[in-house]
Design an enzyme around this catalytic site. Structure first.
Site, mmCIF file in Angstrom:
data_model
loop_
_atom_site.group_PDB
_atom_site.id
_atom_site.type_symbol
_atom_site.label_atom_id
_atom_site.label_comp_id
_atom_site.label_asym_id
_atom_site.label_seq_id
_atom_site.Cartn_x
_atom_site.Cartn_y
_atom_site.Cartn_z
ATOM 1 N N HIS A 1 35.309 4.962 18.158
ATOM 2 C CA HIS A 1 34.939 3.864 17.258
ATOM 3 C C HIS A 1 33.914 4.354 16.231
ATOM 4 C CE1 HIS A 1 36.911 0.286 18.858
ATOM 5 N NE2 HIS A 1 36.653 0.710 20.072
ATOM 6 N N CYS B 1 41.106 3.516 18.320
ATOM 7 C CA CYS B 1 40.874 3.257 19.744
ATOM 8 C C CYS B 1 42.147 2.761 20.446
ATOM 9 C CB CYS B 1 39.694 2.302 19.926
ATOM 10 S SG CYS B 1 38.996 2.403 21.604
ATOM 11 N N GLU C 1 33.425 3.473 13.356
ATOM 12 C CA GLU C 1 32.932 2.385 12.504
ATOM 13 C C GLU C 1 31.797 1.585 13.137
ATOM 14 O OE1 GLU C 1 35.627 0.334 15.329
ATOM 15 O OE2 GLU C 1 35.639 2.267 14.296
#
Length: 310
Positions: A235, A142, A237
């Site tokens: 993102h 990011c 994750e």
């Protein structure tokens, strides 16, 4: 995969409840294998939450991974206890003479600032330069992806008209490259940012290979130097409720925020969000560890090639 972390790390208990094999230091030293050494520079304010998300994402390979959490020394964290940082984190000065198989540099909530205005920018540039000599492959997430593209290739970010927020559809390009092996043709991934690096600038940079992009959200995944640098603009994750928490946080602060796209059932914030991006997130990290870390580094890490001579 056995993830090796300090026995007292709070995330360990949660991972074990999810049937993720977490190995402590005592058991790890009795394994007759060399663990993959991964450093995580955690720039996110809620560090414990990010620790859990990344460890969960790194847990889907038979490799043993030894995690070192790193903090910047030029910025004082306000949302994580000093005791947690002192117990589980090291500074860059403490590791700069070591070599690592891989590194992950997280995003940070500083995207509205110019890079040079960020109080730890000089330290971060030193770390990014160091990765070229001491780390086999680095993932930039990011804001860190924007910072890496700026530092390494001079690509500038620009402010968006409104926050890119929610789940967005992406299409895979360059399918033969191992980093996207196992990906579907199109897939969803989370984004949460106010800035972007324009796709037209990225395409003009001959050193970058775009692996996945979105008509609406722009770049999701690109790589350079044969996978030694990997840029992830979203993102992957994030867990199920991360976007929900961000949405309700901004709403409570009276900030301009729209319902995250493609996230809630019928765009109803009272419903439980469907988890629709985890498999591709796991695939990304598994491919990275296997093809760009494990397959590249030797058994003796000290024998890692001197990248300054290449």
């Amino acid at each position: 995969m056995p993830i090796r972390v300090k026995s007292e790390l709070p995330a360990r208990e949660i991972l074990e409840r999810e049937n993720i094999f977490v190995m402590d230091e005592h058991r790890a030293v009795h394994q007759d294998i060399r663990p993959i050494q991964i450093a995580i520079l955690n720039l996110m304010p809620l560090k414990e939450e990010t620790e859990l998300q990344l460890l969960r994402s790194l847990s889907n390979t038979p490799l043993q991974v030894d995690i070192t959490f790193v903090k910047v020394s030029s910025h004082e964290a306000k949302n994580t206890s000093t005791s947690h940082l002192n117990q589980f984190y090291v500074t860059f000065d403490e590791i700069k003479d070591r070599r690592f198989d891989g590194m992950i540099i997280t995003g940070a909530p500083v995207e509205m600032m110019e890079f040079e205005e960020v109080d730890y920018w000089n330290e971060l540039t030193e770390i990014m330069a160091w990765t070229e000599k001491k780390v086999t492959s680095t993932i930039y997430l990011c804001w860190a992806a924007q910072a890496g593209l700026y530092f390494h290739y001079g690509l500038k970010k620009r402010l968006l008209d409104k926050k890119m927020f929610g789940l967005f559809w992406h299409r895979v390009l360059n399918r033969k490259i191992p980093l996207v092996r196992g990906f579907d043709d199109i897939f969803l991934a989370p984004h949460s940012r106010h800035t972007e690096v324009p796709m037209e600038d990225i395409r003009k940079c001959s050193e970058l290979t775009v692996l996945a992009e979105s008509d609406e959200a722009g770049l999701f995944l690109a790589m350079a130097d044969g996978g030694r640098k990997i840029f992830v603009m979203g993102h992957p994750e994030y867990d199920r409720v991360t976007l929900d928490g961000e949405y309700k946080r901004d709403l409570s602060k009276g900030l301009p925020i729209e319902i995250p796209k493609n996230y809630y059932v019928d765009d109803d914030p009272t419903t439980k969000p469907n988890l629709m991006w985890r498999s591709h997130a796991n695939n990304l990290y598994t491919n990275w560890l296997n093809y760009y870390v494990y397959q590249v580094t030797p058994y003796d890490l000290m024998g890692t090639p001197d990248f300054t001579r290449i």
